[in-house]
Design a protein around this motif. Structure first.
Motif, PDB file in Angstrom:
ATOM      1  N   VAL A 480       2.782  22.291  -7.102  1.00 17.52           N
ATOM      2  CA  VAL A 480       1.705  21.297  -7.051  1.00 17.52           C
ATOM      3  C   VAL A 480       2.336  19.988  -6.614  1.00 17.52           C
ATOM      4  O   VAL A 480       3.405  19.621  -7.091  1.00 17.52           O
ATOM      5  N   SER A 481       1.719  19.302  -5.658  1.00 15.27           N
ATOM      6  CA  SER A 481       2.166  17.937  -5.402  1.00 15.27           C
ATOM      7  C   SER A 481       0.953  17.071  -5.127  1.00 15.27           C
ATOM      8  O   SER A 481      -0.056  17.541  -4.597  1.00 15.27           O
ATOM      9  N   PHE A 482       1.058  15.833  -5.577  1.00 12.57           N
ATOM     10  CA  PHE A 482      -0.005  14.868  -5.301  1.00 12.57           C
ATOM     11  C   PHE A 482       0.672  13.595  -4.842  1.00 12.57           C
ATOM     12  O   PHE A 482       1.356  12.932  -5.607  1.00 12.57           O
ATOM     13  N   PHE A 483       0.504  13.286  -3.548  1.00 12.96           N
ATOM     14  CA  PHE A 483       1.269  12.174  -3.002  1.00 12.96           C
ATOM     15  C   PHE A 483       0.369  10.988  -2.686  1.00 12.96           C
ATOM     16  O   PHE A 483      -0.820  11.157  -2.405  1.00 12.96           O
ATOM     17  N   THR A 484       0.962   9.802  -2.768  1.00 17.81           N
ATOM     18  CA  THR A 484       0.340   8.600  -2.213  1.00 17.81           C
ATOM     19  C   THR A 484       1.318   8.032  -1.214  1.00 17.81           C
ATOM     20  O   THR A 484       2.483   7.808  -1.528  1.00 17.81           O
ATOM     21  N   GLU A 485       0.842   7.847   0.000  1.00 13.74           N
ATOM     22  CA  GLU A 485       1.671   7.280   1.052  1.00 13.74           C
ATOM     23  C   GLU A 485       1.401   5.795   1.170  1.00 13.74           C
ATOM     24  O   GLU A 485       0.355   5.313   0.740  1.00 13.74           O
ATOM     25  N   ILE A 486       2.337   5.115   1.830  1.00  4.56           N
ATOM     26  CA  ILE A 486       2.077   3.735   2.207  1.00  4.56           C
ATOM     27  C   ILE A 486       2.394   3.649   3.693  1.00  4.56           C
ATOM     28  O   ILE A 486       3.533   3.851   4.101  1.00  4.56           O
ATOM     29  N   VAL A 487       1.373   3.440   4.498  1.00  2.00           N
ATOM     30  CA  VAL A 487       1.574   3.452   5.948  1.00  2.00           C
ATOM     31  C   VAL A 487       0.897   2.243   6.586  1.00  2.00           C
ATOM     32  O   VAL A 487       0.202   1.482   5.935  1.00  2.00           O
ATOM     33  N   GLY A 488       1.125   2.134   7.901  1.00  2.00           N
ATOM     34  CA  GLY A 488       0.478   1.041   8.623  1.00  2.00           C
ATOM     35  C   GLY A 488       1.253  -0.263   8.549  1.00  2.00           C
ATOM     36  O   GLY A 488       0.709  -1.340   8.333  1.00  2.00           O
ATOM     37  N   ALA A 489       2.580  -0.163   8.745  1.00  4.69           N
ATOM     38  CA  ALA A 489       3.395  -1.383   8.762  1.00  4.69           C
ATOM     39  C   ALA A 489       3.130  -2.138  10.062  1.00  4.69           C
ATOM     40  O   ALA A 489       3.089  -1.525  11.119  1.00  4.69           O
ATOM     41  N   GLY A 490       2.971  -3.395   9.865  1.00  4.77           N
ATOM     42  CA  GLY A 490       2.523  -3.885   8.573  1.00  4.77           C
ATOM     43  C   GLY A 490       2.176  -5.350   8.659  1.00  4.77           C
ATOM     44  O   GLY A 490       2.385  -6.031   9.668  1.00  4.77           O
ATOM     45  N   PRO A 491       1.641  -5.817   7.550  1.00  6.01           N
ATOM     46  CA  PRO A 491       1.227  -7.221   7.453  1.00  6.01           C
ATOM     47  C   PRO A 491       2.401  -8.149   7.749  1.00  6.01           C
ATOM     48  O   PRO A 491       3.506  -7.921   7.256  1.00  6.01           O
ATOM     49  N   SER A 492       2.162  -9.185   8.537  1.00  4.71           N
ATOM     50  CA  SER A 492       3.271 -10.059   8.933  1.00  4.71           C
ATOM     51  C   SER A 492       3.893 -10.748   7.720  1.00  4.71           C
ATOM     52  O   SER A 492       5.035 -11.168   7.771  1.00  4.71           O
ATOM     53  N   LYS A 493       3.129 -10.825   6.606  1.00  5.57           N
ATOM     54  CA  LYS A 493       3.695 -11.501   5.420  1.00  5.57           C
ATOM     55  C   LYS A 493       4.893 -10.731   4.864  1.00  5.57           C
ATOM     56  O   LYS A 493       5.761 -11.317   4.239  1.00  5.57           O
TER      57      LYS A 493
END
Lengths: 806, 152
Positions: A480-493
């Motif tokens: 079983v795996s449940f992932f959260t990704e972080i994508v869409g780099a990215g905000p200039s800040k």
């Protein structure tokens, strides 16, 4: 006027906009062998370059003798570090703030490091020339084991920076240390551990592997001495960044450099960086005045340009006895090889590894990453994932399973108990991210129902009993795996590459007949941008996708953008497309209002044009508006219908998913069979479901490869022992399991069309799912964690060590 | 890579020792050896053609004898360069024990390293190839000594 005999459904279908399973337009040329790749670029008088490479992992270069090579018929030049020093190019800056040898300068630091570049009239002559170059080496002690890199007596690798106390990311603790990066609250985390009912601790390694696209890295450089202009055709995921970097390194004005990325045969992160081959081909072209082609062979690709992973993650979780997590503590030993050439946004030496709290509501967490040098190839690219996100997902998903085992809880139940709840979004994680949206419980439950999870667990329990009774030699694992990704780099800040903010761009120009062209700062390597980008435009401005040509990859014509990697194209450029389209739509609305003689506010958008509210027959379609825009615009309005948008995203996007794998392993042979693999992805708004499914299939296949055998392995003397497809596992249709795909839709609240990115999710979620299945299979025999990759041999070894093999 | 083994050779210890120090015998017995020239009592230069999996390469290098304890034991060390195919280096400790007046038991332990393309491409074949080559060498040596004894 538009054809009003069509129904609304027919008009909508004609657009082939968002949500349509539109067939990939680029496949017309790809499937007929009519693609145009770098190796198809053949220029008059073109020369070929090839590298002399080091057989040693660590050695002093005593001498390089080119005499015999220069006598080989066809060989024109042998370029060494000494040659490059005359143009100040023996070393080049890396994207991670380090420097890297272009050609060996006094010593070599990894096997197959570039030592000399032989230029000849054809590739065969270049290869003969390479064989004739005589290099004298004095071998030095080799450092392969990352856990020995910081020993007091570890060999000194980087003599060039031995006295440098500060690196690009702060103080260095040792001559083989690159950086230490810490995030989170150490004291609060330690306190959570001190009062925890239950804790777990495990060293979880994510082994070194390689993106290995079918087309290797390559370029053709052509310097025009008369115009002082350099044209580079290359396999570049980020052509504009390459142009800017070349301009800074070669001190050429940016407008005099033309970078063209034609069709690309897969990238997966391998084609983000700048490699010695590009520099050498460019210098060779400047020196000879002729175009020079450089094409990597397979061994060179696997052993020299940009590995991925090599993270060794000591992971601890604190929890209550009821299974509520209360703290996370992770230390990572990050093996960067001989030079720090990671392709991360500049301020993020360990990428976005601080997404390691995953999908769970950890009140406190602390993370420390130590980057170190070893005698291995440089790189550390995001192989089909956002920066270090697959490492983070593997780390937390494996650790949650280990915790479940310790608590004697079902791993899915433990996850459901600890998920961030829908009402907590936007959610601020303990390690500093703001998750934009999610509905984890719904996705997990849907996955469990789809595979009949409870029944699978019952079957597993029965099989285990049968195994204990000696009735079967097969063990069953449920991953079983449940992932959260972080994508869409990215905000200039918080995101830049060498100071360049990580926005992206789109320029749309409609022609008078209602067709148009869209140009982007991204660059497809197989993702199908020519298809999907046109679909966004079709829905936004009502021009059929078939009438929109999408063009990418030429820095002379494309607006500046940061390219395609880290699942950033849809979150960033996809947003720019929608915004540019909306600018066009706004002008179109002014034109329609003028022509229909109403106020703009009295118009409403209706699929492919504007209609006067309450007067359905008063309608002006986009095709007509395009013609009017050029030929009879309202008085005072400038003609034409085009728009540009540069999009600086306000936040990242956070795709997620629930994956379940069922696997059977024969303990006597280690042979596994993937019985079932179910993947539920939530990537927000779905632009083209067919392309999403294709992306998920591809990503899962790569995840399967990585988890079950794909590895860049070094022996103790620094030889790469997996340098060809004989030993480096790339699954074919024979090995690849059948994939079942599913989805939920939780649109991103801050993205103009709510899309989040999907191409890399299956790699991020797939690797832990396979590994959890193997570990779950063995867990009842007493193991808590078996390191990847889980090939037959290692499975057999695990079974034997656990006493399952007589 | 480590290997060790034992061979029983039907020849007296003195004859075996002499053969192990005779460049001509060594040249005939080392598989793929094209040249072996004596530079001094303990140094030789050699040229050996090796084939491991898809790679065939000619190695040129030095061979040195050390720890001489006639007629009981010595160490033989070698290092060869095979151009773009890579390099090989290694050594063997060889010892002889009399097994009656007409036979000798030869024991050897070999330690060898290879690097470069042969290691990358031939990785999975190196151990088995090395075992095969070592076996061939001692078989050749046995044959050679038997021939000599037949001749005598």
């Amino acid at each position: 006027m538009n054809d009003m005999s069509l129904t609304r459904e027919e008009r909508e279908a004609k657009l082939e906009g968002m949500g349509c399973k539109r067939k990939r337009v680029e496949d017309i040329r790809f499937t007929q062998g009519k693609g145009n790749y770098v190796d198809d670029v053949k220029l008059p008088g073109m020369l070929h370059g090839d590298f002399v490479r080091s057989p040693h992992a660590h050695a002093r270069v005593k001498s390089i003798n080119s005499e015999k090579a220069l006598k080989v018929p066809g060989v024109l030049a042998v370029i060494t570090a000494e040659t490059l020093k005359t143009v100040n190019l023996a070393w080049m800056p890396t994207l991670a703030g380090d420097v890297q040898m272009v050609l060996a300068d006094g010593k070599v630091l990894f096997q197959n490091q570039e030592v000399a570049f032989v230029v000849a009239t054809d590739r065969y002559a270049a290869d003969d020339g390479v064989a004739a170059v005589e290099v004298e080496y004095e071998p030095l002690p080799v450092l392969v084991d990352p856990f020995k890199a910081l020993d007091p007596d570890a060999p000194l690798l980087r003599e060039d920076i031995k006295d440098k106390k500060d690196g690009a990311h702060g103080p260095r603790k040792h001559h083989n240390h690159i950086f230490e990066w810490t995030v989170g609250d150490r004291e609060l985390t330690d306190a959570a551990f001190n009062k925890a009912d239950v804790t777990i601790k495990e060293m979880i390694s994510y082994h070194r592997t390689h993106p290995s696209p079918l087309e290797t890295c390559q370029c053709v450089c052509s310097f025009d001495k008369v115009k002082s202009e350099l044209t580079i055709w290359g396999t570049f995921q980020a052509p504009h960044v390459i142009r800017t970097v070349v301009s800074l390194i070669a001190k050429l004005p940016e407008q005099k450099i033309h970078v063209i990325a034609p069709d690309i045969g897969g990238g997966f992160g391998n084609k983000v960086g700048a490699y010695p081959g590009y520099i050498c081909a460019a210098v060779a072209s400047i020196v000879t005045g002729k175009p020079v082609k450089w094409v990597e062979d397979r061994i060179e690709n696997l052993t020299a340009t940009s590995f991925a992973r090599d993270y060794h993650m000591t992971t601890e979780i604190a929890a209550t006895k009821e299974g509520k997590v209360t703290g996370l503590r992770v230390h990572v030993l990050a093996d960067h090889g001989a030079f720090d050439a990671c392709a991360d946004p500049s301020k993020w030496p360990a990428g976005f590894f601080n997404i390691v709290t995953g999908s769970y509501d950890f009140p406190v967490a602390y993370l420390a990453v130590d980057g170190i040098y070893t005698n291995k190839a440089p790189g550390g690219v995001a192989y089909r994932c956002s920066f270090r996100v697959t490492e983070a997902a593997y780390c937390i998903e494996r650790a949650m399973d280990i915790l479940a085992q310790k608590l004697d809880m079902d791993p899915a139940e433990l996850r459901l108990k600890n998920f961030v709840k829908p009402e907590q979004f936007p959610y601020h994680s303990a390690l500093g991210w703001e998750y934009d949206s999610g509905d984890y419980h719904t996705a997990m439950r849907k996955a469990m129902e789809s595979v009949k999870y409870a029944e699978l667990r019952q079957e597993q329990a029965a099989k285990r009993e049968a195994f204990k009774r000696g009735e079967t030699r097969e063990i069953m694992g449920i991953g079983v795996s449940f992932f959260t990704e972080i994508v869409g780099a990215g905000p200039s800040k918080n995101c830049d590459i060498l100071g360049i903010a990580m926005f992206d761009s789109c320029e749309i120009r409609l022609h008078p007949t209602g067709a148009g062209i869209a140009r982007m700062g991204t660059k497809s390597q197989g993702q199908g941008h020519e298809t999907t980008w046109a679909q966004i435009i079709a829905t936004e401005i009502g021009i059929p996708a078939d009438n929109i040509m999408v063009e990418e990859g030429n820095t002379d014509t494309a607006p500046y953008g940061l390219g395609t990697y880290g699942s950033r194209s849809t979150p960033v450029a996809g947003a720019a497309i929608a915004m540019a389209a909306r600018k066009i739509k706004a002008k179109a609305q002014m034109i329609a209002a003028y022509k229909l003689e109403v106020h703009e506010d009295d118009l409403e958008w209706d699929i492919d044009g504007f209609r006067v509210k309450g007067l359905p027959e008063k309608f002006l379609g986009m095709k007509d508006i395009s013609w009017i825009a050029y030929n009879s615009p309202p008085p005072g309005m400038e003609p034409g219908l085009e728009a540009v948008s540069y999009y600086d995203p306000p936040n990242m996007t956070y795709p997620f998913g629930a994956y379940i794998c069922v696997m059977d392993i024969d303990v006597d042979t280690g042979v596994y069979k993937v019985r079932r693999f179910y993947a539920l992805d939530d990537c927000g708004t779905r632009i083209n479901p067919m392309i999403i499914e294709g992306q998920v299939h591809g990503g899962l296949t790569e995840a399967f490869a990585i988890a079950m055998g794909q590895e860049i392995h070094y022996d103790e003397t620094g030889n790469v022992t997996t340098g060809s497809f004989m030993d480096f596992f790339v699954p074919t249709a024979v090995e690849t399991p059948k994939w079942e795909t599913d989805y939920t839709v939780t649109p991103s609240p801050h993205h103009p069309i709510g899309a989040k990115g999907v191409g890399e999710s299956p790699n991020v979620g797939g690797v832990p799912c396979f590994s959890n299945a193997v570990n779950d299979a063995f867990s009842f025999l007493g193991s808590t964690h078996i390191q990847m990759p889980h090939d037959y041999w290692r499975n057999w070894k695990a079974a034997r060590e656990l006493g399952a093999v007589g | 890579m480590d290997m060790n083994g034992q061979e029983r050779i039907a020849a007296p210890i003195g004859a075996v020792w002499a053969a192990l120090n005779d460049p001509q015998v060594l040249k005939n017995c080392i598989p793929g050896c094209e040249a072996l020239e004596k530079q001094s009592d303990t140094e030789m230069t050699a040229k050996v053609v090796l084939r491991i999996g898809p790679i065939k390469a000619s190695f040129e290098g030095q061979v040195t004898l050390a720890n001489l304890n006639p007629p009981h034991s010595y160490s033989i060390q070698g290092e060869g360069k095979g151009g773009i195919a890579g390099f090989a280096k290694g050594g063997a400790d060889v010892s002889l024990v009399e097994d009656g007046p007409a036979a000798t038991v030869l024991s050897y332990t070999v330690k060898a390293d290879v690097g470069g393309k042969i290691a990358q491409l031939g990785g999975r074949l190196i151990d088995s190839t090395a075992r095969k080559l070592a076996g061939q060498f001692f078989a050749n040596l046995g044959t050679c000594l038997n021939d000599q004894s037949v001749g005598a």
